[in-house]
Enzyme design. Structure first.
Site, PDB file in Angstrom:
ATOM      1  N   ALA A  65       0.862  -1.202   0.000  1.00  0.00           N
ATOM      2  CA  ALA A  65       0.000   0.000   0.000  1.00  0.00           C
ATOM      3  C   ALA A  65       0.888   1.238   0.000  1.00  0.00           C
ATOM      4  CB  ALA A  65      -0.883  -0.017   1.239  1.00  0.00           C
ATOM      5  N   GLY A 109       0.808  -5.129   0.953  1.00  0.00           N
ATOM      6  CA  GLY A 109      -0.333  -5.241   0.033  1.00  0.00           C
ATOM      7  C   GLY A 109       0.065  -5.838  -1.306  1.00  0.00           C
ATOM      8  N   GLU A 112      -0.187  -9.400  -0.681  1.00  0.00           N
ATOM      9  CA  GLU A 112      -1.619  -9.701  -0.509  1.00  0.00           C
ATOM     10  C   GLU A 112      -2.337  -9.702  -1.858  1.00  0.00           C
ATOM     11  OE1 GLU A 112      -1.847  -6.590   2.472  1.00  0.00           O
ATOM     12  OE2 GLU A 112      -2.661  -8.044   3.869  1.00  0.00           O
ATOM     13  N   GLU A 132       4.467  -4.845   7.271  1.00  0.00           N
ATOM     14  CA  GLU A 132       3.619  -3.807   7.880  1.00  0.00           C
ATOM     15  C   GLU A 132       4.001  -3.518   9.330  1.00  0.00           C
ATOM     16  OE1 GLU A 132       2.482  -6.363   6.069  1.00  0.00           O
ATOM     17  OE2 GLU A 132       0.912  -5.695   4.693  1.00  0.00           O
TER      18      GLU A 132
HETATM   19  N1  CAA Z   1       4.531   3.309  -0.332  1.00  0.00           N
HETATM   20  C1  CAA Z   1       4.922   4.501  -0.866  1.00  0.00           C
HETATM   21  N2  CAA Z   1       6.127   4.669  -1.463  1.00  0.00           N
HETATM   22  C2  CAA Z   1       6.968   3.596  -1.508  1.00  0.00           C
HETATM   23  C3  CAA Z   1       6.602   2.337  -0.970  1.00  0.00           C
HETATM   24  C4  CAA Z   1       5.317   2.212  -0.366  1.00  0.00           C
HETATM   25  N3  CAA Z   1       4.862   1.054   0.126  1.00  0.00           N
HETATM   26  N4  CAA Z   1       7.636   1.492  -1.162  1.00  0.00           N
HETATM   27  C5  CAA Z   1       8.594   2.171  -1.797  1.00  0.00           C
HETATM   28  N5  CAA Z   1       8.199   3.447  -2.028  1.00  0.00           N
HETATM   29  C6  CAA Z   1       8.941   4.527  -2.679  1.00  0.00           C
HETATM   30  C7  CAA Z   1      10.022   5.090  -1.765  1.00  0.00           C
HETATM   31  O1  CAA Z   1       9.485   6.016  -0.855  1.00  0.00           O
HETATM   32  C8  CAA Z   1      10.962   5.694  -2.774  1.00  0.00           C
HETATM   33  O2  CAA Z   1      10.420   6.923  -3.222  1.00  0.00           O
HETATM   34  P1  CAA Z   1      11.322   8.282  -3.155  1.00  0.00           P
HETATM   35  O3  CAA Z   1      12.450   8.000  -4.105  1.00  0.00           O
HETATM   36  O4  CAA Z   1      10.389   9.344  -3.634  1.00  0.00           O
HETATM   37  O5  CAA Z   1      11.771   8.414  -1.757  1.00  0.00           O
HETATM   38  C9  CAA Z   1      10.870   4.723  -3.956  1.00  0.00           C
HETATM   39  O6  CAA Z   1       9.663   4.002  -3.783  1.00  0.00           O
HETATM   40  C10 CAA Z   1      12.020   3.727  -3.981  1.00  0.00           C
HETATM   41  O7  CAA Z   1      12.051   3.082  -2.713  1.00  0.00           O
HETATM   42  P2  CAA Z   1      13.391   2.998  -1.808  1.00  0.00           P
HETATM   43  O8  CAA Z   1      14.287   4.146  -2.087  1.00  0.00           O
HETATM   44  O9  CAA Z   1      12.969   2.781  -0.406  1.00  0.00           O
HETATM   45  O10 CAA Z   1      14.046   1.679  -2.442  1.00  0.00           O
HETATM   46  P3  CAA Z   1      14.982   0.607  -1.693  1.00  0.00           P
HETATM   47  O11 CAA Z   1      15.461  -0.315  -2.767  1.00  0.00           O
HETATM   48  O12 CAA Z   1      15.976   1.294  -0.848  1.00  0.00           O
HETATM   49  O13 CAA Z   1      13.985  -0.189  -0.716  1.00  0.00           O
HETATM   50  C11 CAA Z   1      11.980  -1.407  -0.142  1.00  0.00           C
HETATM   51  C12 CAA Z   1      12.971  -0.988  -1.257  1.00  0.00           C
HETATM   52  C13 CAA Z   1      12.679  -2.371   0.830  1.00  0.00           C
HETATM   53  C14 CAA Z   1      10.828  -2.120  -0.821  1.00  0.00           C
HETATM   54  C15 CAA Z   1      11.500  -0.143   0.625  1.00  0.00           C
HETATM   55  O14 CAA Z   1      11.077   0.821  -0.329  1.00  0.00           O
HETATM   56  C16 CAA Z   1      10.375  -0.411   1.569  1.00  0.00           C
HETATM   57  O15 CAA Z   1      10.600  -0.913   2.653  1.00  0.00           O
HETATM   58  N6  CAA Z   1       9.129  -0.046   1.162  1.00  0.00           N
HETATM   59  C17 CAA Z   1       7.972  -0.166   2.021  1.00  0.00           C
HETATM   60  C18 CAA Z   1       7.477  -1.599   2.072  1.00  0.00           C
HETATM   61  C19 CAA Z   1       6.310  -1.721   3.026  1.00  0.00           C
HETATM   62  O16 CAA Z   1       6.396  -1.390   4.198  1.00  0.00           O
HETATM   63  N7  CAA Z   1       5.161  -2.189   2.506  1.00  0.00           N
HETATM   64  C20 CAA Z   1       3.968  -2.345   3.286  1.00  0.00           C
HETATM   65  C21 CAA Z   1       3.083  -1.124   3.152  1.00  0.00           C
HETATM   66  S1  CAA Z   1       1.674  -1.150   4.230  1.00  0.00           S
HETATM   67  C22 CAA Z   1       0.583  -2.225   3.486  1.00  0.00           C
HETATM   68  O17 CAA Z   1       0.831  -2.766   2.422  1.00  0.00           O
HETATM   69  C23 CAA Z   1      -0.731  -2.437   4.214  1.00  0.00           C
HETATM   70  C24 CAA Z   1      -1.578  -3.516   3.649  1.00  0.00           C
HETATM   71  O18 CAA Z   1      -1.628  -4.587   4.169  1.00  0.00           O
HETATM   72  C25 CAA Z   1      -2.382  -3.286   2.446  1.00  0.00           C
END
Ligand code: CAA
Length: 258
Positions: A65, A109, A112, A132
């Site tokens: 998400a 997500g 999921e 999450e």
């Molecule tokens: N939401 C919004 N933006 C996201 C994102 C997310 N879930 N995941 C990555 N991005 C964005 C980053 O913010 C970044 O944007 P900027 O360059 O503008 O800062 C871009 O994508 C590239 O990401 P990273 O620089 O972080 O890339 P990385 O290779 O260093 O890391 C990653 C990759 C490990 C996937 C890391 O981005 C990360 O941890 N992302 C979040 C993953 C997460 O927590 N997902 C769960 C979300 S909550 C959910 O999904 C609830 C549900 O059950 C539905």
């Protein structure tokens, strides 16, 4: 229809939806989920389309998400449908077979969404997880339920409570994905699986998908009864007669979805 966050195309009888927010690792924004479900609705109504591939890009199927969109939302906004959760169940209820091409990150997500699809082909680079917990929430798109049914309690607990991510091979061993291929051919392999399914009777495919999904909801005895009802029902389809007669005539069946 014009889409901003996904690409939509057709190859023969296969519909293809490619998540397309590479700058955000295909984070699922509300707009993206609106567009994804609208594209599914279109493919659902299109009699030419018999199966659908859902893919991302080399780096990410989807990183979950969109946290930036969710961060300041209230519980009431979420529950009143301002967030994509209001549409989420549409994917799991889509009647035609959905094949996922899981390349790179499938997190939160994103995983999921993958688990709402039917057959998953993973690239050797895939990383699957439910992170999450790191942002102070829990999976909200089915992760605690579908992951646990897929991989068992201990592994699901480890993945959800401590953000233990797994690679493609482990996901295959656990039964979460059905095959692992080099990333370069992942989408093509998913298309091949979808094209193979598209050659079968759409009526039988629809009922088979329905019966398998019921295995997660019904006890064994009810599930076996449900399967038998659907089996009997198929004897009313032209496709079943065509399939059996084509076998006896030693020719390829022509299924018309009737
Ligand atoms: N939401 C919004 N933006 C996201 C994102 C997310 N879930 N995941 C990555 N991005 C964005 C980053 O913010 C970044 O944007 P900027 O360059 O503008 O800062 C871009 O994508 C590239 O990401 P990273 O620089 O972080 O890339 P990385 O290779 O260093 O890391 C990653 C990759 C490990 C996937 C890391 O981005 C990360 O941890 N992302 C979040 C993953 C997460 O927590 N997902 C769960 C979300 S909550 C959910 O999904 C609830 C549900 O059950 C539905």
């Amino acid at each position: 229809m014009d889409y901003e966050t996904i690409l939509v195309s057709k190859e023969g009888k296969v519909g293809i939806i490619t998540l397309n927010r590479p700058q955000a690792l295909n984070a699922l924004s509300t707009k993206m989920v609106h567009e994804l479900t609208a594209a599914l609705d279109e493919f659902g109504k299109d009699d030419e389309v018999r199966s659908v591939v859902v893919a991302g890009n080399d780096r990410a199927f989807s990183a979950g998400a969109d946290i930036k969109e969710m961060a300041d939302m209230t519980a009431v906004q979420m529950a009143m449908g301002e967030h994509f959760f209001a549409l989420w169940n549409k994917v799991g209820r889509f009647p035609k077979p959905l094949v996922g091409a899981i390349t790179g990150f499938a997190l939160g997500g994103g995983l999921e969404l993958a688990m709402s699809l039917d057959v998953l082909v993973a690239a050797d680079t895939a990383q699957l997880g439910q992170p999450e917990i790191n942002i102070g929430v829990i999976p909200g798109g089915g992760g605690t339920q579908r992951l646990t049914r897929a991989v068992g309690k201990s592994k699901a607990m480890e993945m959800i409570l401590s953000d233990k991510r797994i690679g493609a091979e482990e996901a295959k061993t656990l039964g979460l994905v059905s095959r692992v291929v080099p990333k370069e051919v992942c989408v093509d392999e998913a298309k091949k699986v979808a094209a193979e399914i598209a050659t079968k009777s759409p009526v039988a495919i629809k009922l088979a998908k329905m019966a398998i999904n019921k295995a997660f909801e019904m006890g064994l005895s009810d599930g076996l009864d449900f399967e038998r009802e659907l089996f009997y029902m198929l004897f009313a389809s032209e496709d079943a007669k065509e399939g059996m007669h084509a076998f006896m005539d030693k020719r390829k069946p022509e299924f018309r979805g009737r």
